[in-house]
Structure formats: structure tokens, C-alpha cells
Enzyme design. Structure first.
Site, mmCIF file in Angstrom:
data_model
loop_
_atom_site.group_PDB
_atom_site.id
_atom_site.type_symbol
_atom_site.label_atom_id
_atom_site.label_comp_id
_atom_site.label_asym_id
_atom_site.label_seq_id
_atom_site.Cartn_x
_atom_site.Cartn_y
_atom_site.Cartn_z
ATOM 1 N N TYR A 136 0.840 -1.201 0.000
ATOM 2 C CA TYR A 136 0.000 0.000 0.000
ATOM 3 C C TYR A 136 0.879 1.256 0.000
ATOM 4 O O TYR A 136 0.791 2.112 -0.890
ATOM 5 C CB TYR A 136 -0.948 -0.008 1.209
ATOM 6 C CG TYR A 136 -1.612 1.314 1.459
ATOM 7 C CD1 TYR A 136 -2.466 1.866 0.509
ATOM 8 C CD2 TYR A 136 -1.376 2.039 2.626
ATOM 9 C CE1 TYR A 136 -3.054 3.099 0.716
ATOM 10 C CE2 TYR A 136 -1.967 3.264 2.846
ATOM 11 C CZ TYR A 136 -2.798 3.794 1.887
ATOM 12 O OH TYR A 136 -3.381 5.017 2.088
ATOM 13 N N ARG A 214 -0.470 6.672 17.567
ATOM 14 C CA ARG A 214 -0.789 7.241 16.252
ATOM 15 C C ARG A 214 -1.218 8.699 16.411
ATOM 16 O O ARG A 214 -1.693 9.120 17.469
ATOM 17 C CB ARG A 214 -1.947 6.472 15.591
ATOM 18 C CG ARG A 214 -1.613 5.032 15.221
ATOM 19 C CD ARG A 214 -0.655 4.989 14.040
ATOM 20 N NE ARG A 214 -0.332 3.622 13.632
ATOM 21 C CZ ARG A 214 0.665 2.910 14.146
ATOM 22 N NH1 ARG A 214 1.424 3.402 15.102
ATOM 23 N NH2 ARG A 214 0.909 1.693 13.692
HETATM 24 N N1 UFG Z 1 -5.717 -1.380 16.242
HETATM 25 C C1 UFG Z 1 -6.107 -2.206 17.264
HETATM 26 N N2 UFG Z 1 -7.328 -2.825 17.154
HETATM 27 C C2 UFG Z 1 -8.144 -2.674 16.072
HETATM 28 C C3 UFG Z 1 -7.715 -1.823 15.026
HETATM 29 C C4 UFG Z 1 -6.492 -1.197 15.146
HETATM 30 O O1 UFG Z 1 -5.397 -2.378 18.259
HETATM 31 O O2 UFG Z 1 -9.225 -3.280 16.032
HETATM 32 C C5 UFG Z 1 -4.430 -0.666 16.362
HETATM 33 C C6 UFG Z 1 -3.472 -0.923 15.221
HETATM 34 O O3 UFG Z 1 -2.699 -2.070 15.468
HETATM 35 C C7 UFG Z 1 -2.664 0.362 15.194
HETATM 36 C C8 UFG Z 1 -3.669 1.437 15.648
HETATM 37 O O4 UFG Z 1 -4.719 0.725 16.296
HETATM 38 O O5 UFG Z 1 -1.640 0.301 16.136
HETATM 39 C C9 UFG Z 1 -4.258 2.220 14.499
HETATM 40 O O6 UFG Z 1 -4.706 1.302 13.507
HETATM 41 P P1 UFG Z 1 -5.600 1.706 12.259
HETATM 42 O O7 UFG Z 1 -5.889 0.435 11.511
HETATM 43 O O8 UFG Z 1 -6.752 2.515 12.711
HETATM 44 O O9 UFG Z 1 -4.667 2.657 11.421
HETATM 45 P P2 UFG Z 1 -3.181 2.416 10.857
HETATM 46 O O10 UFG Z 1 -2.265 3.231 11.706
HETATM 47 O O11 UFG Z 1 -2.836 0.993 10.697
HETATM 48 O O12 UFG Z 1 -3.288 2.978 9.366
HETATM 49 C C10 UFG Z 1 -3.841 4.227 9.054
HETATM 50 C C11 UFG Z 1 -4.431 4.153 7.654
HETATM 51 C C12 UFG Z 1 -3.357 3.920 6.648
HETATM 52 C C13 UFG Z 1 -2.272 4.963 6.806
HETATM 53 C C14 UFG Z 1 -1.783 5.015 8.209
HETATM 54 C C15 UFG Z 1 -0.804 6.133 8.340
HETATM 55 O O13 UFG Z 1 -5.357 3.104 7.575
HETATM 56 O O14 UFG Z 1 -3.911 4.017 5.361
HETATM 57 O O15 UFG Z 1 -2.868 5.221 9.100
HETATM 58 O O16 UFG Z 1 -0.563 6.465 9.660
HETATM 59 F F1 UFG Z 1 -1.253 4.646 5.995
#
Ligand code: UFG
Length: 315
Positions: A136, A214
Site C-alpha cells: 500500500y 498514532r
Molecule cells: N488497532 C487495534 N485494534 C483494532 C484496530 C487497530 O489495536 O481493532 C491498532 C493498530 O494495530 C494500530 C492502531 O490501532 O496500532 C491504528 O490502527 P488503524 O488500523 O486505525 O490505522 P493504521 O495506523 O494501521 O493505518 C492508518 C491508515 C493507513 C495509513 C496510516 C498512516 O489506515 O492508510 O494510518 O498512519 F497509511
């Protein structure tokens, strides 16, 4: 201006399309509805159902493109890399060629913090190394590279906005993914009774409480940056800006805020780490503040969660 918004039936694209219509622009939304919803296209925008690989007719008379249409799930990109390269890079190259043929020379592109990969320092600035850890992020970085080349070779004017973690809602426009992977909507779905508990993916990260940190940004603040970016497009230049609030919140902190906002006890179950998750991702948005005058209006995590909750629970 006459604008084409690709992916304008999706979460972020629909909020930007709504703000563009409110600002008086003439907006056409192009979306194949593979992940978007026709009812998210704002009133006042023209809707064309179709792919970015066949954007030709939708580009007629257009002065600038805001390009959101993409596959955007990190986990899915690891399982189906070909889908991400063909949609995100192949699709965008087809769009850029169609723009060139029609003489459309301005684009604002939806890039991502995932282009940086595992950061060496925090907060991340735009000149930091880009070493994406999944297809991605790699496919979005490839588009950024192409935009730089097209700016140099063909005089295209481009602005890439690298989003960190987008959340919240704009009126009724909220995240509505068929398979929801994002933290805040998943936590709030426990409060609505759609899920029994939320999983915490790993508590052994090198952070204060062991969970990932984050940088959450309100979709309304993020969308407003696109209007500023549109004004800042300069032919022959490719400008890149990070978009976040500069403050990190851990998974546990986000769950606590969701408990406060909803009044629900939201059971959380600790699970293993999710593959590919960096421990900390926090943006420096100093460049966009300095150069474009962007400033967050709803930076507090409580406001972000409260707006997401109002949209979800109000349905
Ligand atoms: N998380 C959990 N439980 C869940 C979902 C997420 O613990 O049910 C955690 C993840 O492991 C991560 C955090 O929460 O540590 C945030 O996860 P998200 O899936 O909400 O977001 P991401 O940080 O993985 O990704 C998002 C966007 C991407 C982008 C990224 C950039 O989805 O497209 O932010 O920071 F690239």
C-alpha cells in the site's frame, strides 16, 4: 473552479467534495463504487460511476483533479499486492495520461504516512527517508515519484498530502467500510452493540503503555487542507506535505476516550501484534502550516471521537 474528484463517494473524498461544493466549486465525482457509497456523494456534485482508468469524458472542461480513488488497506495490500499496484499505481498513471491528453495540468493527490515506513525519528518531517513496509505505502510512494517526474517533464502542477490517521465525521459523512479495520470505528461499534469487544493488537511495543501510538486528525481539518492545496498548485512543481496534529495517542488512550464519550464500558481484549504496524507514527505538519497557513480546528482526540460517535449513533 471546475473540478474532478476521483473516489468522491469514499470517506475522505466525499468530505472534500462536500467542502468544495460549499466553497462554490463545480464538482464532478468519479467513483466506481468498489468501496464507496453513491449516497455519500454530496448534493450539488455531479456523479459519474466509473473507473479512473477510463476518466476521459469525466475530464472534459476540468481545471484540476483531486485524486482519492485507491485501495487503502495495509493488511489487504500484503495479501494482494497486485491489486494495489494495478489500482493505485496503474490506475493513477492512466489518469495522468488522460489528464495530459485533455490538457488538465493540476492535481492534488491523496498520499499517506505509510510512504515513510518505520520512522527513524518522531515527529516525521517530509524530508525523512521513505521506506514503505507494505505494498500500500509502496504504491502510493510510486505515485508520488511519478508526480515529481511529470512535474519536471510535462509541467504538471501537483500537491501530495501525506495523511496520518484520519478519523471523525463531517455531518453524516463517516467511515463506512465493508470490512472495518480502523481503530476508532471498531471501538465505537462495541458501544453500538455491533461488536462484543475490541482487540488491542499488541501491548509489548516500546511506548509508555505498550500499545501503538498514532497521530489522529479530524477528517474536516484534513479536508480543508485540500482546498488550500488546490490554491497552492503551481505548474511544474510537485509539493509534498504531511497532515497530522503532531500529537500521538496510544491504542489504550483512544479506547479510554471512546469509553468517556459513549458512556459504554467497551471491553478490550489483548491480542498479538498486527503485522507491519510501526510502534509510533506522529507527523510534523509544520511545513503545511508555514507554507499554506493550515491550522487544525478540531485537534482534540475527544472532539474527533465525539463527531465519529454522533454520526454513527445518530443513524
Ligand atoms: N488497532 C487495534 N485494534 C483494532 C484496530 C487497530 O489495536 O481493532 C491498532 C493498530 O494495530 C494500530 C492502531 O490501532 O496500532 C491504528 O490502527 P488503524 O488500523 O486505525 O490505522 P493504521 O495506523 O494501521 O493505518 C492508518 C491508515 C493507513 C495509513 C496510516 C498512516 O489506515 O492508510 O494510518 O498512519 F497509511
Amino acid at each position: 473552479m471546475r473540478l474532478l474528484v476521483t473516489g468522491g463517494a469514499g470517506y475522505i473524498g466525499s468530505v472534500v467534495a462536500a467542502q468544495l461544493v460549499e466553497a462554490g466549486h463545480e464538482v464532478t465525482v468519479l467513483d466506481d463504487l468498489s468501496t464507496g457509497h453513491a449516497d455519500a456523494v454530496p448534493e450539488g456534485a455531479r456523479f459519474v460511476e466509473g473507473s479512473i482508468t477510463e476518466a476521459g469524458d469525466a475530464l472534459a472542461g476540468v481545471e484540476a483533479v483531486l485524486h482519492f480513488a485507491a485501495r487503502s488497506l495495509v493488511g489487504e495490500s500484503v495479501e494482494k499486492p497486485g491489486l494495489y499496484w494495478s489500482h493505485n499505481l496503474g490506475g493513477t498513471l492512466a489518469l495522468l495520461e488522460a489528464m495530459h491528453e485533455r490538457g488538465v495540468r493540476r492535481i492534488v493527490f491523496s498520499s499517506t504516512a505509510a510512504t515513510y515506513g518505520e520512522p527513524e525519528r518522531s515527529p516525521i518531517v517530509e524530508s525523512d527517508p521513505t521506506r514503505p513496509t507494505n505494498p500500500y505505502g509502496a504504491s502510493k510512494l510510486a505515485v508520488d515519484t511519478a508526480l515529481t517526474a511529470y512535474a519536471g517533464l510535462r509541467g504538471l502542477g501537483a500537491v501530495s498530502l501525506r495523511y496520518f490517521n484520519v478519523a471523525g465525521a463531517y455531518g453524516r459523512l463517516r467511515e463506512r467500510h465493508t470490512v472495518e479495520t480502523h481503530l476508532i470505528p471498531n471501538v465505537l461499534k462495541v458501544a453500538t452493540g455491533e461488536r462484543e469487544s475490541v482487540s488491542v493488537f499488541g501491548t509489548d511495543y516500546p511506548t509508555a503503555d505498550g500499545t501503538c501510538v498514532r497521530d489522529y486528525i479530524h477528517v474536516s481539518d484534513l479536508a480543508r487542507a485540500h482546498l488550500l492545496a488546490l490554491d497552492a498548485v503551481t505548474e511544474g512543481q510537485h509539493k509534498i506535505y504531511n497532515l497530522g496534529n503532531g500529537t500521538g495517542f496510544s491504542v489504550q488512550e483512544v479506547i479510554s476516550v471512546c469509553r468517556e464519550v459513549t458512556g459504554h464500558d467497551i471491553p478490550a481484549v489483548v491480542g498479538p501484534r498486527r503485522a507491519g504496524d510501526p510502534a509510533v507514527l506522529v507527523a510534523s505538519s509544520e511545513k503545511i502550516q508555514r507554507e499554506l497557513g493550515w491550522k487544525a480546528e478540531r485537534a482534540s482526540i475527544r472532539d474527533i471521537v465525539a463527531d465519529a460517535w454522533d454520526a454513527l449513533s445518530g443513524e
